[in-house]
Design an enzyme around this catalytic site. Structure first.
Site, PDB file in Angstrom:
ATOM      1  N   GLU A 205      46.216  37.287  37.545  1.00 19.92           N
ATOM      2  CA  GLU A 205      46.047  37.036  36.114  1.00 19.92           C
ATOM      3  C   GLU A 205      45.463  35.645  35.874  1.00 19.92           C
ATOM      4  O   GLU A 205      44.631  35.459  34.991  1.00 19.92           O
ATOM      5  CB  GLU A 205      47.388  37.168  35.361  1.00 19.92           C
ATOM      6  CG  GLU A 205      47.986  38.563  35.409  1.00 19.92           C
ATOM      7  CD  GLU A 205      47.285  39.574  34.509  1.00 19.92           C
ATOM      8  OE1 GLU A 205      46.378  39.186  33.745  1.00 19.92           O
ATOM      9  OE2 GLU A 205      47.626  40.766  34.583  1.00 19.92           O
TER      10      GLU A 205
ATOM     11  N   ASP B 118      42.871  49.638  40.141  1.00 22.16           N
ATOM     12  CA  ASP B 118      41.643  49.680  39.346  1.00 22.16           C
ATOM     13  C   ASP B 118      40.555  48.657  39.681  1.00 22.16           C
ATOM     14  O   ASP B 118      39.470  48.989  40.150  1.00 22.16           O
ATOM     15  CB  ASP B 118      41.989  49.625  37.846  1.00 22.16           C
ATOM     16  CG  ASP B 118      43.031  48.576  37.478  1.00 22.16           C
ATOM     17  OD1 ASP B 118      43.423  47.797  38.361  1.00 22.16           O
ATOM     18  OD2 ASP B 118      43.457  48.527  36.308  1.00 22.16           O
TER      19      ASP B 118
ATOM     20  N   GLU C 275      50.195  54.140  27.638  1.00 25.56           N
ATOM     21  CA  GLU C 275      50.151  53.571  28.983  1.00 25.56           C
ATOM     22  C   GLU C 275      50.048  54.678  30.023  1.00 25.56           C
ATOM     23  O   GLU C 275      49.284  54.598  30.957  1.00 25.56           O
ATOM     24  CB  GLU C 275      51.416  52.736  29.252  1.00 25.56           C
ATOM     25  CG  GLU C 275      51.338  51.326  28.725  1.00 25.56           C
ATOM     26  CD  GLU C 275      50.221  50.510  29.336  1.00 25.56           C
ATOM     27  OE1 GLU C 275      49.094  50.555  28.806  1.00 25.56           O
ATOM     28  OE2 GLU C 275      50.430  49.813  30.327  1.00 25.56           O
TER      29      GLU C 275
ATOM     30  N   GLU D  32      40.000  49.355  27.812  1.00 26.45           N
ATOM     31  CA  GLU D  32      39.236  50.141  28.795  1.00 26.45           C
ATOM     32  C   GLU D  32      38.359  51.246  28.214  1.00 26.45           C
ATOM     33  O   GLU D  32      37.214  51.414  28.632  1.00 26.45           O
ATOM     34  CB  GLU D  32      40.174  50.712  29.874  1.00 26.45           C
ATOM     35  CG  GLU D  32      40.647  49.696  30.902  1.00 26.45           C
ATOM     36  CD  GLU D  32      41.705  48.724  30.400  1.00 26.45           C
ATOM     37  OE1 GLU D  32      42.211  48.928  29.269  1.00 26.45           O
ATOM     38  OE2 GLU D  32      42.040  47.767  31.120  1.00 26.45           O
TER      39      GLU D  32
HETATM   40  C1  DMJ Z   1      42.849  43.181  31.570  1.00 28.87           C
HETATM   41  O1  DMJ Z   1      43.593  42.043  31.774  1.00 28.87           O
HETATM   42  C2  DMJ Z   1      41.893  43.404  32.692  1.00 28.87           C
HETATM   43  O2  DMJ Z   1      40.927  44.286  32.244  1.00 28.87           O
HETATM   44  C3  DMJ Z   1      42.562  43.904  33.955  1.00 28.87           C
HETATM   45  O3  DMJ Z   1      41.663  44.286  34.964  1.00 28.87           O
HETATM   46  C4  DMJ Z   1      43.526  45.045  33.716  1.00 28.87           C
HETATM   47  N1  DMJ Z   1      43.636  45.378  32.368  1.00 28.87           N
HETATM   48  C5  DMJ Z   1      43.782  44.365  31.371  1.00 28.87           C
HETATM   49  C6  DMJ Z   1      43.522  44.973  30.036  1.00 28.87           C
HETATM   50  O4  DMJ Z   1      44.028  46.242  29.906  1.00 28.87           O
END
Ligand code: DMJ
Length: 555
Positions: free
Chosen positions: A118, A254, A348, A369
């Site tokens: 993060e 992801d 979610e 997304e």
């Molecule tokens: C964001 O912080 C980024 O896109 C991350 O890869 C995962 N998803 C959150 C938003 O949903």
């Protein structure tokens, strides 16, 4: 119009009919007006943040209070410096630079325990993109402020990569380094989502170490794929053994796949592109159920573990499109958007067999997304249908999520608003929506790659990948410097976690700021208090499907 008619015509028309019947208002907004609405909303929330929350990390939308994840390090501002440029707010950008300089923020010499992934996607990505824009727009009194901050963050995150497998720890104390009892389990996405930002950091600082470390981690993860080519969602970074037996494209995996493709293109890194190609084949073979839905399988036995759709999975059409599979991407978006229409947001987790909300996971956290995928589709095909559904989504957000100081997450089951608005709502959700409505925006005409947090980096015309691999040739060695004034580290111990492990040295624990637990739950999982945490969310779901005796044979 011809474009509009292409592909899935009946589905598209029936969706329009539904919108006309129940929400004609949403599509009657003209595109210029829609663009202005998004701009005004961005400005409103940004001002609310600066007035009520700055320099704290997040603004709470319902009561205008704030909350911290990084010890008041202005996260929302840093995550949105480059949004200001997209929204045409150069003067505010200049002003923000002044405010941050005044307070020497963001401050990475801070005794705070952070999630490396993060910190990278929000702070590092935000700072690098802001630096490139500051240079480009010749911002006054700039003197590379954001780049210096990015470099400092990089040096403080580097020790996390010092592990026997070269796969990084999931979290670190920015002041004192890796705690002796830090969890040795990390997710695939956490470990493999650095290359895009760290390549740029290497390039801008002329220091190959960052790309080198990020890239080594990918190689190490890749080496551990099963005989079927699958990678699980979680690994033990000391043993290199998968510590969770599931493979899937959503939660905790992801952006690993996203970065193989994007970094491969950005840095002309054929190794990464090769991995992406192979991953796509394996995903199609084992994880894809049909054109639009995916499942999670056991990484060793390849049998079904879960069959659900999650809000995070909605980024995948964007990846499909970037890799050249337009038609599949279109089909996916149409289906995902139907779930959005049904509930006014994406939960979610959404159960697919039988289709239903699961109360506990039925929250829409304002994630970007689906809108991100719609943006890519529109940019590529210019099919007005995508503008139409983007307007419908905007309309829904205004009706269902707009709150006193921002936009609030919402429980789709009991319709309650939740006092939570993550920084990605501004930096991704509103940014992508705006770019759909503002086709003339410089981003849409330029050659940029978006990071996973929607920070935009210009595609490098030339990047000598080899240079960033061979550290010996380039005479680079990595020294972990002990941070100044550090009372947290015992005498004789080092900032280098491997050395401490060898000497069996225990570190004196620093007084902790708030742990990172809340952030982890934003990733779509509830972690238990214990550091060596179990994915209680996923386990609960497994129990859930077992209880209902769901047996599906996909083979
Ligand atoms: C964001 O912080 C980024 O896109 C991350 O890869 C995962 N998803 C959150 C938003 O949903």
């Amino acid at each position: 119009m011809a474009k509009f008619m292409r592909g899935n015509l009946i589905l598209k028309l029936s969706i329009i009919l539904l919108i006309i019947l129940f929400q004609a208002e949403s599509i009657s907004i003209d595109t210029f007006r829609a663009k202005e609405i998004v701009r005004q909303e961005f400005k409103r929330i940004f001002e609310q943040y600066m007035d009520n929350a700055f320099p704290h990390d997040l603004l709470l939308p319902l009561n205008c209070k704030w909350k911290d994840l990084y010890g008041a390090n202005a996260m929302t501002l840093v995550d949105n410096l480059d949004s200001l440029i997209i929204f045409g707010e150069k003067a505010t950008f200049q002003n923000a630079l002044g405010r941050l300089k005044e307070l020497s923020l963001p401050n990475f010499k801070m005794d705070v325990h952070v999630n490396c992934f993060e910190s990278n996607i929000r702070f590092m990505g935000g700072l690098l993109s802001a630096h490139l824009q500051a240079k480009n727009l010749t911002i006054e009194n700039y003197s590379d402020y954001f780049l210096k901050k990015a470099e400092e963050l990089g040096t403080r995150l580097l020790p996390a990569f010092q592990t026997p497998t070269l796969i990084p720890f999931g979290s670190i104390n920015l002041l004192s380094g890796v705690d002796a009892d830090e969890s040795k389990r990390t997710s695939l996405a956490s470990a493999g989502t650095h290359t895009l930002e760290w390549g740029m950091l290497s390039k801008l600082t002329s220091n190959p170490i960052y790309y080198h470390k990020a890239r080594q981690a990918i190689d190490s993860l890749w080496k551990r794929k099963t005989k079927d080519g699958l990678l699980a969602k979680e690994i033990n970074i000391f043993t290199g053994i998968w510590s969770n037996d599931q493979a899937g494209i959503g939660i905790n995996s992801d952006s690993f796949y996203e970065y193989l493709l994007k970094s491969g293109v950005m840095y002309n890194d054929h190794g990464l592109l090769q991995m992406f190609q192979e991953s796509i084949k394996v995903i199609d073979q084992y994880l894809r159920v049909n054109r639009v839905w995916f499942r999670n399988v056991n990484v060793y036995k390849t049998n079904l573990q879960h069959f659900f759709f999650s809000s995070l999975m909605a980024f995948w059409p964007g990846v499909e499109l970037l890799s050249g599979r337009d038609k599949i991407a279109q089909d996916m978006v149409i289906h995902y958007y139907q779930i959005w229409r049904l509930y006014g947001g994406l939960p979610e987790i959404y159960q697919l067999y039988p289709n239903s909300l699961i109360e506990r996971y039925a929250i829409y956290y304002l994630r970007p997304e689906l809108i991100e995928s719609i943006y890519y589709l529109y940019l590529k095909n210019h099919d007005p249908w995508y503008v139409l559904i983007a307007k419908d989504i905007l309309y829904g957000l205004l009706k269902l999520n707009k709150a006193k100081c921002g936009f609030a997450s919402r429980h789709l089951y009991n319709h309650k608003s939740i006092n939570d608005m993550d920084s990605f709502f501004l930096s991704e959700t509103l940014k992508y929506l705006y770019l759909i409505f503002d086709q003339d925006n410089f981003i849409n005409k330029g050659n940029y790659i978006f990071t996973t947090e929607a920070h935009y980096l210009p595609v490098l015309p030339k990047f000598d990948t080899e240079k960033y691999f061979d550290l010996k040739k380039n005479n680079i060695s990595l020294l972990y410097k002990k941070p100044e004034n550090n009372s947290c580290i015992n005498k004789g111990s080092s900032f280098d976690p491997l050395e401490n492990e060898k000497k069996k040295l225990k570190w004196k624990r620093c007084k902790r700021n708030k742990p990172f637990r809340e952030k982890l739950s934003i990733m779509g999982l509830d972690f238990v208090e214990n550091k060596h945490s179990e994915y209680s969310g996923i386990n609960a779901l497994r129990g859930y499907s077992n209880n209902y005796g769901i047996k599906i044979n996909f083979s």
